[in-house]
Motif scaffolding. Sequence first.
Motif, PDB file in Angstrom:
ATOM      1  N   CYS A  93     -20.299 -21.337  92.412  1.00 34.44           N
ATOM      2  CA  CYS A  93     -18.853 -21.502  92.485  1.00 34.44           C
ATOM      3  C   CYS A  93     -18.498 -22.968  92.308  1.00 34.44           C
ATOM      4  O   CYS A  93     -19.366 -23.843  92.280  1.00 34.44           O
ATOM      5  CB  CYS A  93     -18.320 -21.001  93.827  1.00 34.44           C
ATOM      6  SG  CYS A  93     -18.480 -19.220  94.095  1.00 34.44           S
ATOM      7  N   ASP A 121     -10.474 -11.143  90.243  1.00 33.06           N
ATOM      8  CA  ASP A 121     -11.519 -11.358  91.222  1.00 33.06           C
ATOM      9  C   ASP A 121     -12.850 -11.650  90.537  1.00 33.06           C
ATOM     10  O   ASP A 121     -13.214 -11.003  89.548  1.00 33.06           O
ATOM     11  CB  ASP A 121     -11.680 -10.137  92.128  1.00 33.06           C
ATOM     12  CG  ASP A 121     -10.553 -10.015  93.148  1.00 33.06           C
ATOM     13  OD1 ASP A 121      -9.924 -11.052  93.442  1.00 33.06           O
ATOM     14  OD2 ASP A 121     -10.318  -8.894  93.638  1.00 33.06           O
ATOM     15  N   ALA A 122     -13.566 -12.616  91.083  1.00 39.17           N
ATOM     16  CA  ALA A 122     -14.927 -12.958  90.641  1.00 39.17           C
ATOM     17  C   ALA A 122     -15.012 -13.087  89.122  1.00 39.17           C
ATOM     18  O   ALA A 122     -15.947 -12.595  88.489  1.00 39.17           O
ATOM     19  CB  ALA A 122     -15.920 -11.929  91.154  1.00 39.17           C
ATOM     20  N   GLY A 143     -13.033 -13.156  95.834  1.00 39.62           N
ATOM     21  CA  GLY A 143     -12.400 -13.322  94.530  1.00 39.62           C
ATOM     22  C   GLY A 143     -12.719 -14.609  93.812  1.00 39.62           C
ATOM     23  O   GLY A 143     -12.213 -14.841  92.703  1.00 39.62           O
ATOM     24  N   ALA A 144     -13.537 -15.487  94.396  1.00 37.70           N
ATOM     25  CA  ALA A 144     -13.842 -16.767  93.754  1.00 37.70           C
ATOM     26  C   ALA A 144     -14.491 -16.560  92.396  1.00 37.70           C
ATOM     27  O   ALA A 144     -15.283 -15.630  92.187  1.00 37.70           O
ATOM     28  CB  ALA A 144     -14.762 -17.594  94.647  1.00 37.70           C
ATOM     29  N   SER A 145     -14.181 -17.449  91.466  1.00 34.66           N
ATOM     30  CA  SER A 145     -14.714 -17.370  90.109  1.00 34.66           C
ATOM     31  C   SER A 145     -16.168 -17.830  90.080  1.00 34.66           C
ATOM     32  O   SER A 145     -16.620 -18.589  90.931  1.00 34.66           O
ATOM     33  CB  SER A 145     -13.879 -18.235  89.165  1.00 34.66           C
ATOM     34  OG  SER A 145     -12.526 -17.815  89.168  1.00 34.66           O
ATOM     35  N   ILE A 168      -4.858 -21.148  88.784  1.00 32.35           N
ATOM     36  CA  ILE A 168      -5.878 -21.043  89.819  1.00 32.35           C
ATOM     37  C   ILE A 168      -5.261 -21.102  91.206  1.00 32.35           C
ATOM     38  O   ILE A 168      -4.128 -21.547  91.395  1.00 32.35           O
ATOM     39  CB  ILE A 168      -6.939 -22.155  89.691  1.00 32.35           C
ATOM     40  CG1 ILE A 168      -6.305 -23.544  89.896  1.00 32.35           C
ATOM     41  CG2 ILE A 168      -7.672 -22.067  88.368  1.00 32.35           C
ATOM     42  CD1 ILE A 168      -7.316 -24.675  90.036  1.00 32.35           C
ATOM     43  N   TRP A 212      -7.094 -21.104  95.571  1.00 33.40           N
ATOM     44  CA  TRP A 212      -8.324 -21.409  96.295  1.00 33.40           C
ATOM     45  C   TRP A 212      -8.493 -20.420  97.445  1.00 33.40           C
ATOM     46  O   TRP A 212      -7.531 -20.087  98.135  1.00 33.40           O
ATOM     47  CB  TRP A 212      -8.290 -22.841  96.838  1.00 33.40           C
ATOM     48  CG  TRP A 212      -8.108 -23.866  95.751  1.00 33.40           C
ATOM     49  CD1 TRP A 212      -6.924 -24.320  95.239  1.00 33.40           C
ATOM     50  CD2 TRP A 212      -9.143 -24.546  95.043  1.00 33.40           C
ATOM     51  NE1 TRP A 212      -7.150 -25.248  94.249  1.00 33.40           N
ATOM     52  CE2 TRP A 212      -8.513 -25.413  94.109  1.00 33.40           C
ATOM     53  CE3 TRP A 212     -10.536 -24.541  95.097  1.00 33.40           C
ATOM     54  CZ2 TRP A 212      -9.226 -26.238  93.244  1.00 33.40           C
ATOM     55  CZ3 TRP A 212     -11.259 -25.365  94.249  1.00 33.40           C
ATOM     56  CH2 TRP A 212     -10.609 -26.198  93.336  1.00 33.40           C
ATOM     57  N   VAL A 213      -9.723 -19.967  97.646  1.00 31.92           N
ATOM     58  CA  VAL A 213     -10.025 -19.058  98.752  1.00 31.92           C
ATOM     59  C   VAL A 213     -10.872 -19.808  99.774  1.00 31.92           C
ATOM     60  O   VAL A 213     -11.744 -20.612  99.422  1.00 31.92           O
ATOM     61  CB  VAL A 213     -10.750 -17.787  98.268  1.00 31.92           C
ATOM     62  CG1 VAL A 213      -9.862 -17.018  97.293  1.00 31.92           C
ATOM     63  CG2 VAL A 213     -12.084 -18.112  97.613  1.00 31.92           C
ATOM     64  N   GLN A 269     -17.299 -15.241  96.423  1.00 29.41           N
ATOM     65  CA  GLN A 269     -17.020 -14.317  95.325  1.00 29.41           C
ATOM     66  C   GLN A 269     -16.514 -12.971  95.829  1.00 29.41           C
ATOM     67  O   GLN A 269     -15.729 -12.301  95.154  1.00 29.41           O
ATOM     68  CB  GLN A 269     -18.266 -14.164  94.461  1.00 29.41           C
ATOM     69  CG  GLN A 269     -18.571 -15.422  93.648  1.00 29.41           C
ATOM     70  CD  GLN A 269     -19.995 -15.518  93.164  1.00 29.41           C
ATOM     71  OE1 GLN A 269     -20.729 -14.519  93.129  1.00 29.41           O
ATOM     72  NE2 GLN A 269     -20.427 -16.723  92.803  1.00 29.41           N
ATOM     73  N   ARG A 326     -10.495 -19.856  92.536  1.00 31.81           N
ATOM     74  CA  ARG A 326     -10.291 -18.475  92.092  1.00 31.81           C
ATOM     75  C   ARG A 326      -9.242 -18.456  90.988  1.00 31.81           C
ATOM     76  O   ARG A 326      -8.189 -19.098  91.114  1.00 31.81           O
ATOM     77  CB  ARG A 326      -9.822 -17.580  93.239  1.00 31.81           C
ATOM     78  CG  ARG A 326      -9.503 -16.135  92.808  1.00 31.81           C
ATOM     79  CD  ARG A 326      -8.986 -15.310  93.986  1.00 31.81           C
ATOM     80  NE  ARG A 326      -8.753 -13.928  93.613  1.00 31.81           N
ATOM     81  CZ  ARG A 326      -7.594 -13.433  93.172  1.00 31.81           C
ATOM     82  NH1 ARG A 326      -6.547 -14.258  93.042  1.00 31.81           N
ATOM     83  NH2 ARG A 326      -7.466 -12.159  92.846  1.00 31.81           N
TER      84      ARG A 326
END
Length: 522
Positions: free
Chosen positions: A218, A244-245, A283-285, A260, A262-263, A280, A239
């Motif tokens: 991440c 999600d992801a 939902g983080a990329s 974007i 942020w989570v 992730q 994110r």
Amino acid sequence: MPRTRRRHFIQGSLGISAAALFSNLFARRASASAYGDLVPDPNGVLDLPEGFSYVVLQEAGDAMSDGYVVPARPDGMACFELADGNWSLMRNHEVSRGDEASGAYSADAVPKEAYDPDGYGGVTRVVIDPSSGEVVSSNLVLAGTFRNCAGGPSPWGWLSCEENVEDNHGYVFACPEDAEAVVPAEPILGFGRFNHEAAAVDPATLVTYLTEDRGDGCFYRHVPDSKDTPFEGRLQALRIVDTDAFETAPLGKVGEMFDIEWVDVEEPNPADDDIRYAAQALGASVFIRGEGLWYFDGEVYFSCTNGGPAGLGQIFRVIDNGDTGTLELIAVSDSGDTLDFPDNITVAPWGELFIAEDGSGDQYVRFIDADGSICDFARNAISDSELAGVCFSPDGTAMFVNIQGDGLTLMVTGPFPVDDGGGSTGGDTSGGADDSSGGGSDSNASTSDGASASGTTGEPPTSDSDAATSGSDTDGDSAGGAGGGGGGCSVDGDNASGAVGLGAAALAAAVLRLPSDADADE
């Protein structure tokens, strides 16, 4: 085999001028730079453009002022100005667990401040007199850590990142640039425990950005609760909104931009190496091998080594507006001939991005000029080891770079551009292109810090150069490989295959090194 100059240009029509294209990144630039073709170094260490020269400041195994020796595998660096006007060059050493032979001390002389008695990586400091280029002193600052790879400058000194997560490792450590002895090793728990690569700090907000060298990593930021407590706050992962992801690796269209958010990472200091999975799940990329990272004038640039359709690398730009912002793909490589796995990156005070390569065969320091051209600035002529730690003095008059496998730390001076803060070109401040070749060598030879070797491109040095050869002879194709062939760049290139495409308002950059997962986990 000698390699012809590789010249690259912007693919397609961007519909705007080069000046407009780079108006943001190069806003502080005061003069154009055309460094010229590389000239073979007669000592076979570092080929540079005409007018530039280098001094070998130190070599692994040299005695330091505090009685320790310079560890092997020098990696990421940054240079700070001290209160007395001297420069403090902070230097990582990417030494693995138990590798006593590569460390600064023996197993029976571990400093009491060491984080782990079995760790022989860490940080050293080289103090340099900017008026002469001489090494004033050097000392160990951080001890007992593993695989100190990259990091970044910060208001708290050098941030040294561990690229290792075994046995309570995987942290970032703050190392004061004025530390004259080993400091207690205190991990910044709020910055997370993961396979860290690099760090970059926004000096206005004290938000710290962090890359993760994983194939499924991440991109993070740490937001402090208060500027008075900069290491306490929230660790967050980027994110892409409404997805999600999101897998960023396949992205290959330069200029693609995403909103974007942020989570929050609920547990920044987990027992297992699973921060990325937890992020992730929220939902983080996903970014593939985040490595080089730099903050410049309100924007954050970072590289993904394995990204892109060809798996050769991507460069992203983040505009962080607090809770919102954008992620933009600004460069993607479709050929290994474009750049050979660049690793550390830095932005010079006048705005050009310099990149240290960590690939196979000839290794270069390259730069991106204001026209978007990727050009050669220096070539490792002594070996095929990676170049690392490229950075500049605060006034931009000197560049520093490591040849990692040979254990060499070099200072390069010459006619670097003038910045808008009134800085002069490198020739007059650090001994000059010609002066540092002879004068720096003779004066440094008398110190205990091993700054004895130097070379001026196109001319023999004025003193012997044991450190320059590092006990190794150059092999025919290594010493002369660049032979007037590198260093130039243009937009009419006659070897344009694999050009890097550029975004409409961003910096062109490069591919980073492509190690295996096993390599990253060593």
